[in-house]
Design a protein around this motif. Sequence first.
Motif, PDB file in Angstrom:
ATOM      1  N   VAL A  21       0.701  -1.054   0.024  1.00  0.00           N
ATOM      2  CA  VAL A  21      -0.188  -0.018   0.067  1.00  0.00           C
ATOM      3  C   VAL A  21       0.561   1.376   0.104  1.00  0.00           C
ATOM      4  O   VAL A  21       1.764   1.674   0.888  1.00  0.00           O
ATOM      5  CB  VAL A  21      -0.792   0.301   0.730  1.00  0.00           C
ATOM      6  N   THR A  22       1.000   1.706  -1.285  1.00  0.00           N
ATOM      7  CA  THR A  22       1.655   3.126  -0.993  1.00  0.00           C
ATOM      8  C   THR A  22       0.986   4.204  -0.636  1.00  0.00           C
ATOM      9  O   THR A  22       1.470   6.066  -0.484  1.00  0.00           O
ATOM     10  CB  THR A  22       1.771   3.190  -2.283  1.00  0.00           C
ATOM     11  N   ASP A  23      -0.492   4.216  -0.838  1.00  0.00           N
ATOM     12  CA  ASP A  23      -1.415   5.128  -0.511  1.00  0.00           C
ATOM     13  C   ASP A  23      -1.391   5.701   1.153  1.00  0.00           C
ATOM     14  O   ASP A  23      -2.191   4.110   1.315  1.00  0.00           O
ATOM     15  CB  ASP A  23      -2.451   5.669  -1.529  1.00  0.00           C
ATOM     16  N   VAL A  24      -2.416   6.044   1.512  1.00  0.00           N
ATOM     17  CA  VAL A  24      -2.249   6.597   2.898  1.00  0.00           C
ATOM     18  C   VAL A  24      -4.113   5.203   3.541  1.00  0.00           C
ATOM     19  O   VAL A  24      -3.869   4.730   4.190  1.00  0.00           O
ATOM     20  CB  VAL A  24      -2.265   8.101   3.687  1.00  0.00           C
ATOM     21  N   THR A  25      -4.710   6.130   2.157  1.00  0.00           N
ATOM     22  CA  THR A  25      -6.240   5.644   2.907  1.00  0.00           C
ATOM     23  C   THR A  25      -6.022   4.836   1.770  1.00  0.00           C
ATOM     24  O   THR A  25      -7.678   4.062   1.569  1.00  0.00           O
ATOM     25  CB  THR A  25      -6.402   6.730   2.627  1.00  0.00           C
ATOM     26  N   GLY A  26      -4.533   4.052   1.090  1.00  0.00           N
ATOM     27  CA  GLY A  26      -5.662   2.797  -0.356  1.00  0.00           C
ATOM     28  C   GLY A  26      -6.387   1.628   0.415  1.00  0.00           C
ATOM     29  O   GLY A  26      -7.075   1.152   0.274  1.00  0.00           O
ATOM     30  N   SER A  27      -5.492   1.127   1.708  1.00  0.00           N
ATOM     31  CA  SER A  27      -5.791  -0.282   2.446  1.00  0.00           C
ATOM     32  C   SER A  27      -7.180  -0.436   3.093  1.00  0.00           C
ATOM     33  O   SER A  27      -8.314  -0.870   2.993  1.00  0.00           O
ATOM     34  CB  SER A  27      -5.423  -0.615   3.615  1.00  0.00           C
ATOM     35  N   PHE A  28      -8.017   1.438   2.958  1.00  0.00           N
ATOM     36  CA  PHE A  28      -9.195   1.637   3.130  1.00  0.00           C
ATOM     37  C   PHE A  28     -10.300   1.159   2.009  1.00  0.00           C
ATOM     38  O   PHE A  28     -11.757   0.732   1.619  1.00  0.00           O
ATOM     39  CB  PHE A  28      -9.660   2.444   3.759  1.00  0.00           C
ATOM     40  N   PHE A  29      -9.613   2.495   1.077  1.00  0.00           N
ATOM     41  CA  PHE A  29     -10.858   2.780   0.096  1.00  0.00           C
ATOM     42  C   PHE A  29     -10.628   1.492  -1.525  1.00  0.00           C
ATOM     43  O   PHE A  29     -11.902   1.218  -1.387  1.00  0.00           O
ATOM     44  CB  PHE A  29     -10.189   4.234  -0.610  1.00  0.00           C
ATOM     45  N   VAL A  30      -9.791   1.165  -1.190  1.00  0.00           N
ATOM     46  CA  VAL A  30      -9.516   0.136  -2.364  1.00  0.00           C
ATOM     47  C   VAL A  30     -10.720  -0.858  -1.775  1.00  0.00           C
ATOM     48  O   VAL A  30     -11.159  -1.152  -3.007  1.00  0.00           O
ATOM     49  CB  VAL A  30      -7.959  -0.647  -2.369  1.00  0.00           C
ATOM     50  N   PRO A  31     -10.515  -1.540  -0.851  1.00  0.00           N
ATOM     51  CA  PRO A  31     -11.170  -2.857  -0.584  1.00  0.00           C
ATOM     52  C   PRO A  31     -12.945  -2.424  -0.796  1.00  0.00           C
ATOM     53  O   PRO A  31     -13.740  -2.800  -0.776  1.00  0.00           O
ATOM     54  CB  PRO A  31     -10.757  -3.125   1.235  1.00  0.00           C
ATOM     55  N   MET A  32     -13.302  -1.261  -0.397  1.00  0.00           N
ATOM     56  CA  MET A  32     -15.418   0.034  -0.650  1.00  0.00           C
ATOM     57  C   MET A  32     -14.502  -0.509  -2.026  1.00  0.00           C
ATOM     58  O   MET A  32     -15.836  -0.640  -2.335  1.00  0.00           O
ATOM     59  CB  MET A  32     -14.980   1.233  -0.204  1.00  0.00           C
ATOM     60  N   LYS A  33     -13.945  -0.131  -3.208  1.00  0.00           N
ATOM     61  CA  LYS A  33     -14.664   0.120  -4.189  1.00  0.00           C
ATOM     62  C   LYS A  33     -14.768  -1.256  -4.488  1.00  0.00           C
ATOM     63  O   LYS A  33     -15.020  -1.349  -5.608  1.00  0.00           O
ATOM     64  CB  LYS A  33     -13.065   1.022  -4.826  1.00  0.00           C
ATOM     65  N   VAL A  34     -14.240  -1.799  -4.630  1.00  0.00           N
ATOM     66  CA  VAL A  34     -13.724  -3.592  -5.357  1.00  0.00           C
ATOM     67  C   VAL A  34     -15.621  -4.124  -4.277  1.00  0.00           C
ATOM     68  O   VAL A  34     -16.448  -4.992  -5.691  1.00  0.00           O
ATOM     69  CB  VAL A  34     -12.802  -4.717  -4.399  1.00  0.00           C
ATOM     70  N   THR A  35     -15.781  -3.759  -3.080  1.00  0.00           N
ATOM     71  CA  THR A  35     -17.125  -4.254  -2.413  1.00  0.00           C
ATOM     72  C   THR A  35     -18.535  -3.162  -3.617  1.00  0.00           C
ATOM     73  O   THR A  35     -19.138  -4.220  -3.873  1.00  0.00           O
ATOM     74  CB  THR A  35     -17.398  -3.439  -0.937  1.00  0.00           C
ATOM     75  N   MET A  36     -18.371  -2.083  -3.708  1.00  0.00           N
ATOM     76  CA  MET A  36     -19.709  -1.166  -4.669  1.00  0.00           C
ATOM     77  C   MET A  36     -19.911  -2.329  -6.087  1.00  0.00           C
ATOM     78  O   MET A  36     -20.326  -2.477  -6.391  1.00  0.00           O
ATOM     79  CB  MET A  36     -18.688  -0.412  -4.724  1.00  0.00           C
ATOM     80  N   LEU A  37     -17.984  -2.581  -6.354  1.00  0.00           N
ATOM     81  CA  LEU A  37     -18.065  -3.120  -7.952  1.00  0.00           C
ATOM     82  C   LEU A  37     -18.805  -4.314  -7.771  1.00  0.00           C
ATOM     83  O   LEU A  37     -19.548  -4.258  -8.412  1.00  0.00           O
ATOM     84  CB  LEU A  37     -16.738  -3.410  -8.384  1.00  0.00           C
ATOM     85  N   VAL A  38     -18.711  -5.655  -6.689  1.00  0.00           N
ATOM     86  CA  VAL A  38     -19.696  -6.340  -6.826  1.00  0.00           C
ATOM     87  C   VAL A  38     -20.734  -6.656  -5.980  1.00  0.00           C
ATOM     88  O   VAL A  38     -21.569  -6.807  -6.934  1.00  0.00           O
ATOM     89  CB  VAL A  38     -19.395  -7.386  -4.953  1.00  0.00           C
ATOM     90  N   ALA A  39     -21.060  -5.587  -5.635  1.00  0.00           N
ATOM     91  CA  ALA A  39     -22.400  -5.101  -5.384  1.00  0.00           C
ATOM     92  C   ALA A  39     -23.338  -4.866  -6.359  1.00  0.00           C
ATOM     93  O   ALA A  39     -24.737  -4.631  -6.523  1.00  0.00           O
ATOM     94  CB  ALA A  39     -22.429  -3.080  -3.902  1.00  0.00           C
ATOM     95  N   PHE A  40     -22.619  -3.569  -7.676  1.00  0.00           N
ATOM     96  CA  PHE A  40     -23.066  -3.292  -8.858  1.00  0.00           C
ATOM     97  C   PHE A  40     -23.234  -4.476  -9.141  1.00  0.00           C
ATOM     98  O   PHE A  40     -24.556  -4.248 -10.295  1.00  0.00           O
ATOM     99  CB  PHE A  40     -22.368  -2.712  -9.383  1.00  0.00           C
TER     100      PHE A  40
END
Length: 259
Positions: free
Chosen positions: A68-87
Amino acid sequence: MTENQSTEDSGLQESFLSHLFELRDRIIKASAAILLAFVCLVYWAPDIFHLFAQPLLEALPAGGKMIVTDVTGSFFVPMKVTMLVAFLIALPVVMYQLWAFIAPGLYLHERRLILPLVISSYALFIVGMSFAYFLVFPTVFRFMAHYNAPLGAEMSTDIDNYLSFAMTTFLAFGITFEVPVVVVVLVRMGMVSLAKLKEIRPYVVVGAFIVAAVVTPPDVLSQLLLAVPMVLLYELGILVARFYAPKPSDEEEIPGANS
């Protein structure tokens, strides 16, 4: 302006506004379905991301890991993946809302065609993503891992970069697998004939490899894994389109004519 003209303009304005309100309601319902699916899945976001990253994790050499090179990456990336699955889960509801909005303006023979096309489009998009996840990802990642080994390079991928790569690949393969649907629609609408589709086959093959070279990683293997299915799906589309080719006896029915 006469009274009749004023009444007609008023009726057109009311009709336009009613369509806008209906579109708003359809968008709200579709968004609510996606949000509901996301809320139900968000607790398992880390597990979903781990499953999402499994093809890469299995291809990494011993001791290899994602970073993880972004401070918030470990939080937002899983959220984005989950949103993709939800879609993806809510996509049938989204498609139904779209269908319910446009159906009143379609001819009767178009209504009969649109539902099978929507179902087949959804199924083919999921198949395309599955093809990328279960075959393309493991193949490409293993190839890259073995390619990096002689160079002495350590293969550690940032999770945000992996998300961008995976999303692009999913989209490319999902759209590619829609080729049969596009072919059937073009033939059914009389925009192109079966004979013409067969005639341009060589150009389609060349175009498939050009598209694969543009949208896939710069290696021959992943390009072949996209181009070859695209050509095969084009042939499948021609085969299926035989049953949907318009006939001289087909009659267009104006919406609401039978009501």
